[in-house]
Motif scaffolding. Structure first.
Motif, PDB file in Angstrom:
ATOM      1  N   LEU A 212       0.846  -1.188   0.000  1.00 54.63           N
ATOM      2  CA  LEU A 212       0.000   0.000   0.000  1.00 54.63           C
ATOM      3  C   LEU A 212       0.881   1.237   0.000  1.00 54.63           C
ATOM      4  O   LEU A 212       1.770   1.388   0.830  1.00 54.63           O
ATOM      5  CB  LEU A 212      -0.899  -0.002   1.236  1.00 54.63           C
ATOM      6  CG  LEU A 212      -2.027   1.024   1.274  1.00 54.63           C
ATOM      7  CD1 LEU A 212      -3.094   0.672   0.251  1.00 54.63           C
ATOM      8  CD2 LEU A 212      -2.633   1.080   2.679  1.00 54.63           C
ATOM      9  N   ARG A 213       0.665   2.129  -0.947  1.00 53.82           N
ATOM     10  CA  ARG A 213       1.493   3.323  -1.064  1.00 53.82           C
ATOM     11  C   ARG A 213       0.946   4.468  -0.201  1.00 53.82           C
ATOM     12  O   ARG A 213      -0.210   4.444   0.221  1.00 53.82           O
ATOM     13  CB  ARG A 213       1.547   3.778  -2.523  1.00 53.82           C
ATOM     14  CG  ARG A 213       2.115   2.772  -3.489  1.00 53.82           C
ATOM     15  CD  ARG A 213       1.908   3.252  -4.911  1.00 53.82           C
ATOM     16  NE  ARG A 213       0.487   3.468  -5.209  1.00 53.82           N
ATOM     17  CZ  ARG A 213       0.039   4.060  -6.314  1.00 53.82           C
ATOM     18  NH1 ARG A 213       0.896   4.514  -7.220  1.00 53.82           N
ATOM     19  NH2 ARG A 213      -1.254   4.211  -6.513  1.00 53.82           N
ATOM     20  N   ALA A 214       1.783   5.467  -0.012  1.00 54.12           N
ATOM     21  CA  ALA A 214       1.372   6.633   0.760  1.00 54.12           C
ATOM     22  C   ALA A 214       0.142   7.276   0.150  1.00 54.12           C
ATOM     23  O   ALA A 214      -0.817   7.621   0.850  1.00 54.12           O
ATOM     24  CB  ALA A 214       2.522   7.637   0.838  1.00 54.12           C
ATOM     25  N   ARG A 215       0.110   7.451  -1.174  1.00 55.34           N
ATOM     26  CA  ARG A 215      -1.036   8.092  -1.810  1.00 55.34           C
ATOM     27  C   ARG A 215      -2.300   7.237  -1.693  1.00 55.34           C
ATOM     28  O   ARG A 215      -3.405   7.763  -1.667  1.00 55.34           O
ATOM     29  CB  ARG A 215      -0.731   8.443  -3.254  1.00 55.34           C
ATOM     30  CG  ARG A 215      -0.599   7.316  -4.229  1.00 55.34           C
ATOM     31  CD  ARG A 215      -0.621   7.825  -5.673  1.00 55.34           C
ATOM     32  NE  ARG A 215       0.466   8.758  -5.971  1.00 55.34           N
ATOM     33  CZ  ARG A 215       0.293  10.073  -6.109  1.00 55.34           C
ATOM     34  NH1 ARG A 215      -0.907  10.606  -5.979  1.00 55.34           N
ATOM     35  NH2 ARG A 215       1.315  10.858  -6.388  1.00 55.34           N
ATOM     36  N   ASP A 216      -2.132   5.919  -1.611  1.00 57.81           N
ATOM     37  CA  ASP A 216      -3.309   5.055  -1.448  1.00 57.81           C
ATOM     38  C   ASP A 216      -3.961   5.286  -0.089  1.00 57.81           C
ATOM     39  O   ASP A 216      -5.192   5.338   0.026  1.00 57.81           O
ATOM     40  CB  ASP A 216      -2.911   3.582  -1.586  1.00 57.81           C
ATOM     41  CG  ASP A 216      -2.361   3.239  -2.954  1.00 57.81           C
ATOM     42  OD1 ASP A 216      -2.842   3.828  -3.946  1.00 57.81           O
ATOM     43  OD2 ASP A 216      -1.453   2.400  -3.043  1.00 57.81           O
ATOM     44  N   LEU A 217      -3.131   5.430   0.949  1.00 55.94           N
ATOM     45  CA  LEU A 217      -3.672   5.641   2.291  1.00 55.94           C
ATOM     46  C   LEU A 217      -4.413   6.971   2.364  1.00 55.94           C
ATOM     47  O   LEU A 217      -5.499   7.056   2.946  1.00 55.94           O
ATOM     48  CB  LEU A 217      -2.543   5.604   3.321  1.00 55.94           C
ATOM     49  CG  LEU A 217      -2.996   5.539   4.782  1.00 55.94           C
ATOM     50  CD1 LEU A 217      -3.722   4.235   5.057  1.00 55.94           C
ATOM     51  CD2 LEU A 217      -1.801   5.673   5.719  1.00 55.94           C
ATOM     52  N   VAL A 218      -3.848   8.014   1.773  1.00 54.91           N
ATOM     53  CA  VAL A 218      -4.528   9.314   1.765  1.00 54.91           C
ATOM     54  C   VAL A 218      -5.831   9.228   0.989  1.00 54.91           C
ATOM     55  O   VAL A 218      -6.848   9.791   1.393  1.00 54.91           O
ATOM     56  CB  VAL A 218      -3.606  10.392   1.176  1.00 54.91           C
ATOM     57  CG1 VAL A 218      -4.370  11.707   0.979  1.00 54.91           C
ATOM     58  CG2 VAL A 218      -2.412  10.632   2.085  1.00 54.91           C
TER      59      VAL A 218
END
Length: 290
Positions: A98-104
């Motif tokens: 899971l990428r940083a942008r996915d979490l946001v």
């Protein structure tokens, strides 16, 4: 972007004669508290004193046993869309994809069912949020490869994605070094000043937020205290709260508390008995820990 803080006269959080129990064990009671827009409330107290229960109540996940609780004038469970939640640090595998942008993005549309597409508008919104918390450089990096401080920046971005009226931070500084503690607290403080977002900040260590906290809610088995840091964090106040001698000393702008009992007798079924007791700490400490 700077906006005018929202001041509509309604407390963001209001508790009246509030009490919370687990079976026969009363965690806290008689709590009267209002948190106003733009206010920074630090929540302190020893293990098992009810800090996690307080967070769960504000999130609408734990009903009170007595009294009332409203968030923005409505029951807490109905106000979740107006709450940004920064949870405690959780261990992640280096293989987590899971990428940083996915979490946001989950902060933007995680409440929706069905497939989620990165449309141009959503992508721009995510990029703006990542930039605002200083996380643009690792937007596409898997979370498992980020440092603890970098992950907390991303979690703050996720919490801010829905433009919350209340930012609820549950031990966001755990496992962070002083540099990252400062960066995380400054991000949160900047948000409340720019948008009038109320902040409820649960912490074991008051010193990183001592200059930011407007008031302190100190929970302990003997009761609770609410007031400014100068009113609550005194030898007299904490000695009355604990029913034993507690010494509070200020050294070079830091608060040092010595002699407060380490209350860790929460029963195993109590949420605070499960995860808080796993990180017990001595209660003679450089700073205020709970």
């Amino acid at each position: 972007m700077t906006t005018v803080p929202r001041q509509d006269g309604t407390p963001v959080v209001a508790l009246r004669a509030a009490a919370l129990s687990y079976g026969d064990r009363e965690v806290w009671s008689g709590l009267d508290l209002e948190v106003r827009p733009g206010e920074f409330l630090a929540v302190l107290g020893p293990n098992g004193a009810g800090k996690t229960s307080f967070v769960r109540a504000l999130l609408g996940r734990r009903p009170l046993s007595a009294g009332t609780l409203t968030v923005l004038g409505r029951p807490a469970r109905e106000a979740s869309r107006h709450i940004g939640y920064v949870p405690q640090q959780a261990a992640l595998s280096a293989q987590a994809v899971l990428r940083a942008r996915d979490l946001v993005r989950f902060g933007i549309d995680g409440h929706r069912f069905g497939p989620r597409l990165f449309t141009g508008g959503v992508r721009r919104q995510v990029d703006e949020i990542l930039e605002s918390v200083g996380a643009s450089a690792y937007a596409d990096v898997p979370l498992g490869m980020l440092s603890g401080g970098e992950r907390q920046r991303v979690r703050i971005g996720q919490a801010l994605a829905t433009d919350p009226r209340l930012l609820l931070c549950d031990e966001p500084l755990l496992s962070l070094d002083l540099h990252h503690q400062r960066a995380v607290t400054e991000l949160i403080d900047a948000r409340r000043h720019s948008h009038g977002t109320a902040v409820v900040f649960v912490t074991h260590e008051i010193n990183p937020v001592l200059g930011m906290a407007d008031r302190v809610l100190y929970l302990a088995r003997g009761g609770h205290r609410v007031g400014t840091p100068d009113e609550v964090l005194t030898s007299e106040s904490l000695s009355r709260l604990y029913g034993t001698q507690v010494d509070v000393v200020r050294v070079r702008g830091r608060v040092v508390v010595a002699g407060a009992p380490d209350e860790t007798a929460a029963p195993p079924h109590h949420p605070e008995g499960r995860h808080e007791r796993s990180r017990r700490r001595p209660h003679t400490t450089d700073g205020v820990r709970a």
